[in-house]
Enzyme design. Structure first.
Site, PDB file in Angstrom:
ATOM      1  N   SER A   1      -7.460  65.891  58.964  1.00 52.78           N
ATOM      2  CA  SER A   1      -7.816  66.146  57.578  1.00 52.78           C
ATOM      3  C   SER A   1      -8.845  67.252  57.530  1.00 52.78           C
ATOM      4  O   SER A   1      -9.683  67.380  58.438  1.00 52.78           O
ATOM      5  CB  SER A   1      -8.364  64.880  56.924  1.00 52.78           C
ATOM      6  OG  SER A   1      -8.587  65.070  55.548  1.00 52.78           O
ATOM      7  N   GLY A   2      -8.758  68.080  56.479  1.00 54.61           N
ATOM      8  CA  GLY A   2      -9.680  69.186  56.315  1.00 54.61           C
ATOM      9  C   GLY A   2     -10.169  69.270  54.888  1.00 54.61           C
ATOM     10  O   GLY A   2      -9.999  68.348  54.090  1.00 54.61           O
ATOM     11  N   GLY A   3     -10.782  70.413  54.539  1.00 47.49           N
ATOM     12  CA  GLY A   3     -11.369  70.563  53.224  1.00 47.49           C
ATOM     13  C   GLY A   3     -10.346  70.584  52.094  1.00 47.49           C
ATOM     14  O   GLY A   3     -10.658  70.194  50.969  1.00 47.49           O
TER      15      GLY A   3
ATOM     16  N   THR B   1      -4.760  66.770  53.834  1.00 52.21           N
ATOM     17  CA  THR B   1      -4.503  65.935  54.997  1.00 52.21           C
ATOM     18  C   THR B   1      -3.201  66.374  55.642  1.00 52.21           C
ATOM     19  O   THR B   1      -2.242  66.725  54.946  1.00 52.21           O
ATOM     20  CB  THR B   1      -4.397  64.456  54.588  1.00 52.21           C
ATOM     21  OG1 THR B   1      -5.635  64.056  53.985  1.00 52.21           O
ATOM     22  CG2 THR B   1      -4.117  63.563  55.783  1.00 52.21           C
ATOM     23  N   VAL B   2      -3.172  66.345  56.966  1.00 51.06           N
ATOM     24  CA  VAL B   2      -1.974  66.723  57.709  1.00 51.06           C
ATOM     25  C   VAL B   2      -1.356  65.459  58.302  1.00 51.06           C
ATOM     26  O   VAL B   2      -2.045  64.677  58.976  1.00 51.06           O
ATOM     27  CB  VAL B   2      -2.288  67.731  58.814  1.00 51.06           C
ATOM     28  CG1 VAL B   2      -1.007  68.155  59.524  1.00 51.06           C
ATOM     29  CG2 VAL B   2      -2.991  68.947  58.232  1.00 51.06           C
TER      30      VAL B   2
ATOM     31  N   LYS C   1       1.335  69.151  55.505  1.00 54.79           N
ATOM     32  CA  LYS C   1       0.008  69.234  54.914  1.00 54.79           C
ATOM     33  C   LYS C   1       0.103  68.990  53.424  1.00 54.79           C
ATOM     34  O   LYS C   1       0.844  69.683  52.716  1.00 54.79           O
ATOM     35  CB  LYS C   1      -0.620  70.598  55.173  1.00 54.79           C
ATOM     36  CG  LYS C   1      -1.986  70.767  54.510  1.00 54.79           C
ATOM     37  CD  LYS C   1      -2.570  72.133  54.790  1.00 54.79           C
ATOM     38  CE  LYS C   1      -3.912  72.304  54.111  1.00 54.79           C
ATOM     39  NZ  LYS C   1      -4.508  73.623  54.395  1.00 54.79           N
TER      40      LYS C   1
ATOM     41  N   ASP D   1     -10.547  82.724  58.158  1.00 54.96           N
ATOM     42  CA  ASP D   1     -11.084  81.419  58.579  1.00 54.96           C
ATOM     43  C   ASP D   1     -10.669  81.114  60.014  1.00 54.96           C
ATOM     44  O   ASP D   1     -10.216  80.017  60.324  1.00 54.96           O
ATOM     45  CB  ASP D   1     -10.604  80.318  57.635  1.00 54.96           C
ATOM     46  CG  ASP D   1     -11.404  79.019  57.798  1.00 54.96           C
ATOM     47  OD1 ASP D   1     -12.540  79.084  58.309  1.00 54.96           O
ATOM     48  OD2 ASP D   1     -10.888  77.955  57.435  1.00 54.96           O
TER      49      ASP D   1
END
Length: 777
Positions: free
Chosen positions: A36-38, A41-42, A56, A151
């Site tokens: 999970s990121g900003g 969720t994957v 994702k 990024d």
């Protein structure tokens, strides 16, 4: 993004689903969580057909925010333009308009660089060199697309046995495009920010050098296990990035020159990614080529064997613990071996049987031009003039020639479709068959789909282009760039895999051109644009230019000013070193080598007419065969390609009365010295170019598309363009002029025109939201 897992997660690549996780997204059933990121969720997911993907999904709390939906769309656009290449995962499917947007990409068997280094320690020099070379090559590919990743960090690099993969383009944007951020919300990762990103006020624009700076940081991290500017509060890290020197203790001395150069404070002092790639690969800076030519050779497949050897070497250089990690993922996700050539499969529906037209059904309302009596088209004297002989309706062709065929009632049954693809196809785009792909405009109007011509499956999507009018050029589809910064660039889509890249700004605006690419040959697109900035003036008050853009060298070969005009499209053809260009009131030939105009011939009817793209276009089209230019529209003119001298013609006044003021002759198809074209939207004529005689004429009893719609020829058959709601296609025998078969359509409605696409023994009928492939042999 494919697999994003933070370094503090357990060694197992998957974690159980949570109670609030949905069962599925689209046709993909969720199996586990990957991270999970900003933004989202994957998940690990699998389709009904058994394909395993990394899916994702945007966080629920962000799904209703316009900013994040736009950022997600940008991520999808960037991922699709790059996906499937050596350094990026392939995008499989996506939904950006649903209540919770998601995208699915191939599941890559490998940890992130963050996981690999934290679990198994810093890498040795040889592995670092291979890692840096591959990442630099990937960044060079990103930059050639006109994008900046923005990024790049250890968790956005996946380590596979084939090489590292760049993922998560959620912050990527076109070079020079406006930044999509919200006030007070941090974008990116401070430890791998560039100085121009770190300085809040008065900083420089963020371009490719920012990615190079992050690459230098990645190499420091892989060599030492720590970021070059340390950890801590974000503001402290950003200050060190902007004003202090990096900590390079532990970095192999052999890498210092490159790392120091990449981490230079001034973007102008940093080397380009392709230069770093050459240095780390051992080719040096004077290898006799630049990064663009290297990209071309890779795209052409000339170094496929060398790339395979590089992948094998990369796997052999990986630390043993990383290889074991990859093996663990392979065993855990037992059926997820990635096949590079696998494409998302469209389920072919059952063959659609032909349905006879309802005798009580309404006929479409349309302007119907009646031919009246038509006889023969014959040569008249040494001047080569052509005249129209009136005769009884349905009369014979020239003496001794075959009798005209019956109308479109159909002499036989149309072949059953081999496959049918149904999908989000635009209604007004111009389909194109090229290099084994049927390219069609995507609904709702931007982007293009590539459907495999043999199997009927979706091969790729290219959303960042104006998919209405693609033009074939070598192995590419060329058109306007829909999402580039400004309106002065072309977009090139690789017909094989959908990878997309933009030209540099070309110094003209395409704001007024629906279809700026007039014609193309094996490597050059011939483009028309106007002078001046986007917002000022009208097209007929601006200078207008004709450009030759070399898609291999990626540069403008020549530029010529042409007469001012406001046509949104100039039909063109390339043959024998000449570019034939039709404009309002004239047709001209230009030398393809230098753009010099060789001749110009005035045409009657200089006014523009409405085109199917909403702009005004010339009422004429052109074809070239055997040294003759056929200009069709308000009449028919045959012109010598080399000299511009007229050979023969039909003037509008020689046609029967009541034909109206619009174009009379449709765009021709030429095969074996015979031209086939519609006349008045009711007939098809076959005219021998050498004798100027009519071989046969065919009268339709279905609604043909009005000129300038094009006729098609393939495998001994002629296919008139159709606008009939009940007949999708008609096949006419090329030799006799008799109807072979009619493909009926029971849908009852269709927008636009069905122009035939034929090749490799098949006819492709693009109609409504479907494509059907019919066998011809």
């Amino acid at each position: 993004m494919t697999v994003t897992v933070t370094a503090d997660q357990p060694a197992s690549p998957v974690r159980p689903l949570l109670g609030h996780d949905p069962e599925a997204f689209g046709r993909y059933r969720l199996l586990a969580r990957l991270g999970s990121g900003g933004m989202g969720t994957v998940f690990l997911a699998r389709s009904d057909g058994g394909r395993t993907v990394a899916l994702k999904a945007v966080h629920r709390a962000l799904a209703d925010e316009k900013e994040f939906r736009e950022r997600f769309r940008q991520e999808l656009q960037a991922a699709r333009s790059l996906g499937g290449a050596d350094f990026f995962p392939a995008v499989v499917d996506a939904d950006t308009t649903g209540p919770r947007p998601w995208l699915a990409s191939e599941y890559l068997l490998g940890p992130s660089l963050a996981q690999a280094v934290e679990a198994h320690g810093p890498w040795p020099y040889a592995a670092l060199r291979a890692l840096g070379a591959a990442l630099a090559q990937g960044l060079a590919a990103v930059h050639r697309q006109g994008l900046v990743h923005r990024d790049l960090k250890p968790s956005n690099v996946l380590i596979t046995a084939e090489g590292p993969k760049l993922i998560d383009f959620g912050l990527a944007r076109a070079v020079g495009a406006e930044r999509l951020t919200r006030t007070g919300r941090q974008v990116g990762t401070p430890a791998y920010f560039s100085p121009e990103q770190a300085r809040p006020v008065g900083g420089q624009s963020v371009g490719p050098p920012a990615d190079v700076f992050a690459l230098g940081g990645l190499l420091v991290y892989a060599a030492t296990g720590r970021a070059p500017f340390g950890e801590g509060e974000a503001n402290d890290v950003l200050y060190r990035v902007a004003y202090q020197e990096p900590d390079l203790a532990g970095v192999p001395e052999e890498l210092w020159p490159l790392v120091v150069g990449a981490l230079a404070k001034d973007p102008a002092d940093r080397p380009a990614a392709e230069r770093i790639a050459r240095a780390l690969a051992g080719t040096g800076d004077d290898g006799g080529h630049d990064g663009r030519s290297e990209g071309r050779r890779e795209r052409d497949g000339e170094h496929a064997g060398e790339r395979e050897r590089e992948r094998q070497r990369f796997a052999g250089l990986l630390p043993a613990g990383v290889l074991q990690d990859i093996a663990l993922r392979t065993a855990t996700v037992w059926d997820t071996a990635v096949r590079r050539d696998e494409r998302p499969q469209a389920t072919p529906p059952p063959a659609v049987p032909e349905a006879p037209p309802s005798p009580d059904g309404p006929r479409p309302a349309r302007r119907r031009l009646l031919l009246g009596g038509v006889g023969a088209l014959a040569a008249a004297g040494v001047a080569g003039g052509v005249w129209w002989a009136a005769a009884g309706s349905g009369g014979d062709g020239p003496p001794g020639g075959p009798r005209p065929g019956p109308g479109g009632g159909g002499a036989g049954t149309a072949p059953q479709p081999l496959w049918e693809y149904r999908g989000p196809i635009g209604d007004l785009g111009r389909p194109l068959l090229h290099r084994g792909v049927v390219a069609v405009q995507a609904d709702p109007g931007a982007g293009i789909l590539g459907v495999d011509a043999r199997r009927g499956t979706l091969r790729w999507t290219a959303p960042a282009v104006a998919g209405y009018t693609p033009t074939a050029c070598g192995g590419l589809l060329v058109m306007k760039a829909a999402y580039a910064d400004g309106d002065d660039r072309l977009a090139m889509v690789d017909a094989a895999d959908g990878r997309t890249w933009y030209s540099d700004p070309l110094g003209v605006t395409f704001r007024f051109m629906d279809r700026p690419v007039a014609a193309a040959d094996g490597r050059t697109a011939y483009v028309v644009g106007h002078s001046g900035p986007h917002s000022d003036g009208l097209p007929n008050t601006r200078r207008r230019y004709l450009l030759a853009y070399d898609t291999v060298a990626r540069e403008v070969r020549w530029r010529r000013e042409i007469a001012r005009g406001e046509a949104g499209e100039l039909p063109g053809r390339v043959a024998d070193g000449r570019l034939v260009l039709v404009d309002a009131g004239s047709v001209a030939a230009y030398d393809t080598a230098d753009g010099r105009r060789r001749w110009r011939v005035a045409l009657p009817g200089g006014e523009l007419i409405p085109g199917d793209g909403g702009s005004m276009v010339p009422p004429w089209t052109a074809a070239v065969a055997r040294g003759t230019v056929l200009v069709c529209g308000l009449g028919l003119s045959a012109i010598d390609l080399r000299t511009g001298r007229g050979r023969w013609r039909i003037d509008p006044g020689q046609l029967p009365s009541g034909t109206g003021d619009g174009p009379t002759f449709g765009a021709p198809a030429v095969a074996d010295g015979v031209a086939y074209f519609t006349v008045l939207g009711t007939h098809v004529f076959a005219v021998d170019l050498a004798s100027h005689q009519v071989r046969w004429k065919w009268k339709a009893d279905t609604d043909l598309a009005l000129p300038p719609a094009a006729t098609g020829v393939a495998d001994g058959l002629v296919f008139p363009p159709s606008s009939d709601t009940r007949a999708a296609a008609v096949a006419v025998d090329l030799r006799t002029g008799r109807t072979r078969w009619t493909l009926r359509d029971s849908s009852g409605s269709v927008l636009g025109t069905t122009e035939p696409l034929a090749g490799q023994g098949r006819l492709y009928v693009v109609r409504g939201k479907s494509i059907r492939a019919l066998p011809l042999t």
